[in-house]
Design a protein around this motif. Structure first.
Motif, PDB file in Angstrom:
ATOM      1  N   TYR A 182       1.047   4.689  -2.162  1.00 21.11           N
ATOM      2  CA  TYR A 182       0.924   5.943  -1.431  1.00 21.11           C
ATOM      3  C   TYR A 182       2.091   6.878  -1.781  1.00 21.11           C
ATOM      4  CZ  TYR A 182       0.558   9.024   2.691  1.00 21.11           C
ATOM      5  OH  TYR A 182       0.453  10.096   3.524  1.00 21.11           O
ATOM      6  N   LEU A 190      -2.946   2.074   6.320  1.00 17.82           N
ATOM      7  CA  LEU A 190      -1.564   2.449   6.022  1.00 17.82           C
ATOM      8  C   LEU A 190      -0.629   2.299   7.221  1.00 17.82           C
ATOM      9  CD1 LEU A 190      -2.178   5.539   3.720  1.00 17.82           C
ATOM     10  CD2 LEU A 190      -1.212   3.328   3.043  1.00 17.82           C
ATOM     11  N   VAL A 200      -9.957  -2.162   0.895  1.00 21.58           N
ATOM     12  CA  VAL A 200      -8.559  -2.143   0.440  1.00 21.58           C
ATOM     13  C   VAL A 200      -8.512  -1.809  -1.053  1.00 21.58           C
ATOM     14  CG1 VAL A 200      -6.462  -3.529   0.171  1.00 21.58           C
ATOM     15  CG2 VAL A 200      -7.852  -3.765   2.236  1.00 21.58           C
ATOM     16  N   LEU A 242       0.839  -1.201   0.000  1.00 17.55           N
ATOM     17  CA  LEU A 242       0.000   0.000   0.000  1.00 17.55           C
ATOM     18  C   LEU A 242       0.878   1.256   0.000  1.00 17.55           C
ATOM     19  CD1 LEU A 242      -2.819  -1.040   2.494  1.00 17.55           C
ATOM     20  CD2 LEU A 242      -3.049  -0.640   0.028  1.00 17.55           C
ATOM     21  N   LEU A 292      -6.755   1.346  -3.041  1.00 19.12           N
ATOM     22  CA  LEU A 292      -5.871   1.172  -4.195  1.00 19.12           C
ATOM     23  C   LEU A 292      -6.362   1.989  -5.383  1.00 19.12           C
ATOM     24  CD1 LEU A 292      -3.510  -0.250  -5.687  1.00 19.12           C
ATOM     25  CD2 LEU A 292      -5.159  -2.036  -6.297  1.00 19.12           C
ATOM     26  N   LEU A 325      -1.876  -7.025  -4.796  1.00 19.42           N
ATOM     27  CA  LEU A 325      -2.400  -6.549  -3.517  1.00 19.42           C
ATOM     28  C   LEU A 325      -3.428  -7.530  -2.959  1.00 19.42           C
ATOM     29  CD1 LEU A 325      -2.200  -4.226  -1.500  1.00 19.42           C
ATOM     30  CD2 LEU A 325      -4.142  -3.178  -2.665  1.00 19.42           C
TER      31      LEU A 325
END
Length: 188
Positions: free
Chosen positions: A34, A67, A78, A30, A82, A118
């Motif tokens: 980010y 996070l 989630v 993640l 994303l 992910l």
């Protein structure tokens, strides 16, 4: 000013806070997105969730908890995070994870997308699996139980009911499936 403090304080948790393992791997992935999105303020990320292109609304607190590794949440949450982070970086979440051959992480034989990778990490975190323990493909469906075994009850009983059983004496047999549970009709 509050937006700046959110972005300035949010950092990848250290190994003393978030131990190596499936949860850390999920949070690290993640963080890749980010960081590529230039560490946007949490309210900006939250605003992008719940839009037409990203229909699942996620609160800034849930984003912060994802996070920082303090929650795992549902896949829809989630995935919404994303999608928002990919939108901020103008990236397709269903595109190849490392699209550039000059990237040191490029692997010609790995066509995994950002979303697929992910999701695999999310599943590993839910299951508590280390990456080398995770199944490569879905497990095979269990073999069907033969009908003769089902009729016997599995405990070595006889496949047919005793003749003096009032619930089946009227001609119904045990191999006929019950459709609605118990009958209100008396057996006599």
């Amino acid at each position: 000013m509050a937006e700046l403090s959110d972005a300035a304080k949010l950092r990848m948790p250290g190994k003393d806070v978030l131990q190596p393992g499936p949860k850390r791997d999920l949070v690290a992935e993640l963080y890749v997105h980010y960081r590529l999105a230039a560490r946007p303020p949490l309210p900006k990320i939250a605003a992008l969730t719940g839009t037409e292109s990203n229909p699942h609304k996620v609160s800034r607190e849930t984003i912060r908890r994802l996070l920082t590794g303090t929650t795992t949440s549902q896949w829809a949450v989630v995935d919404a995070l994303l999608l928002a982070l990919c939108q901020l970086q103008d990236r397709d979440p269903d595109g190849r994870r490392w699209p550039e051959p000059d990237d040191s992480r490029w692997d010609e034989n790995d066509p995994t997308t950002c979303r697929e990778h992910l999701r695999r990490l999310w599943n590993d975190d839910i299951d508590g699996l280390e990456p080398d323990e995770a199944p490569a493909s879905p497990p095979a469906a269990p073999a069907p139980v033969p009908p003769a075994r089902q009729a016997s009850g599995g405990w070595g009983g006889t496949p047919s009911p005793p003749a003096d059983n009032p619930w089946t004496a009227g001609g119904a047999s045990q191999s006929t499936p019950q459709t609605g549970g118990y009958s209100d009709e008396p057996p006599f």
